[in-house]
Design an enzyme around this catalytic site. Sequence first.
Site, PDB file in Angstrom:
ATOM      1  N   PRO A 316     -18.540  44.572  -5.440  1.00  0.00           N
ATOM      2  CA  PRO A 316     -17.609  45.401  -6.225  1.00  0.00           C
ATOM      3  C   PRO A 316     -16.431  44.627  -6.818  1.00  0.00           C
ATOM      4  O   PRO A 316     -15.288  44.826  -6.408  1.00  0.00           O
ATOM      5  CB  PRO A 316     -17.144  46.447  -5.212  1.00  0.00           C
ATOM      6  CG  PRO A 316     -17.250  45.753  -3.893  1.00  0.00           C
ATOM      7  CD  PRO A 316     -18.386  44.772  -3.993  1.00  0.00           C
ATOM      8  N   CYS A 317     -16.696  43.794  -7.812  1.00  0.00           N
ATOM      9  CA  CYS A 317     -15.597  43.069  -8.451  1.00  0.00           C
ATOM     10  C   CYS A 317     -14.700  44.035  -9.224  1.00  0.00           C
ATOM     11  O   CYS A 317     -13.575  43.680  -9.562  1.00  0.00           O
ATOM     12  CB  CYS A 317     -16.127  41.950  -9.343  1.00  0.00           C
ATOM     13  SG  CYS A 317     -17.293  42.480 -10.574  1.00  0.00           S
TER      14      CYS A 317
END
Length: 349
Positions: A316-317
């Site tokens: 989850p950047c």
Amino acid sequence: MPTLPDENTMYQAIVRRDASFEGLFFLGVRSTGIFCRPGCPARKPKKENVDFFASAKEALFAGYRPCRRCRPLEAKDQTPPAIRRLLADISVHPQQRLTDSDVQRYGLQPSQVRRWFKKHHGLTFQGYLRSLRIGRALSLLDKGEKVIDTAFASGYESLSGFTGAFKKKMGRSPACSTGVPVVVLSRLATPLGPMIAGASRQGVCLLEFMERRMLETQFARLEKRLNARLLPGPSEHIDQLRRELDMYFQGHLHEFKVSLALAGTEFQMKVWHALQSIPYGQTRSYRQQALMIGQPKAVRAVGRANGDNRIAIVIPCHRVIGENGQLTGYGGGLWRKRFLLDLEQENLK
Ligand SMILES: [Zn+2]
């Protein structure tokens, strides 16, 4: 309730007739009272004449009539049942030759099949079949089958024909092919537009937004980046990813379980693992993330490694934001980042 991209982004998509915005919004043209899909070839309205809607239903309730050209009421991204039957059969028996009249027996026109494969896989139908056959040959060779047996079991009529086709696709001869990394690609439909997913035997190694239709040149670029041969086809990992992504977008899944195959430098791996430890619905700044990996000075390098993340959403950047709480860069566009953060906020419970 889905968030719409901002109006400038949407208007630019209309002007470019960008099909990757398909299904994300609809536009109503005030001067004509007609509403369309973003990629409709029939319209290029002035911005002040456009109303944006998240669904066709909303456009109807606002009094717009559906366009006859782009038919916004018909679900577009779904695979027609006849094509689904054809896909299921060829993935089990890719070695079978299919003539135009075989295709017609599925209730399909050969031209329709050609268009569908070009659009969804960036390949001709025959090219897709060839890839499936090579994929099948690879798995037989990996199991220790002899080259000659593999050739016939994969639908080739001669050993030289098989060797030639194999070399062309894999860059080496079948006799020394075991262990060649292969990445299977598939296109996934999501509420944020189409995505391309890739999986090796170990797990998912790619999930990216498709800004444009997948073309063969893009395949070539990916092959270089992943240092693997790409083949369209079925993958258990991608099937699992598809199910988990559906649940994620419905707000029911907070943690992905699908196997991942990460490939990066030691530093990148550290940064990506740190991303995976940021809980659902929370955000961190780049500075905090640098602290998490014990390298408080490496803020910029952390930002770069986030940008190199090839498995969007699952790693989850999007949960990393600027120090001042501002959304900063995101490969899929800032409106997608906003959408993902809002979705997670709403489903925190
Ligand atoms: Zn239209």
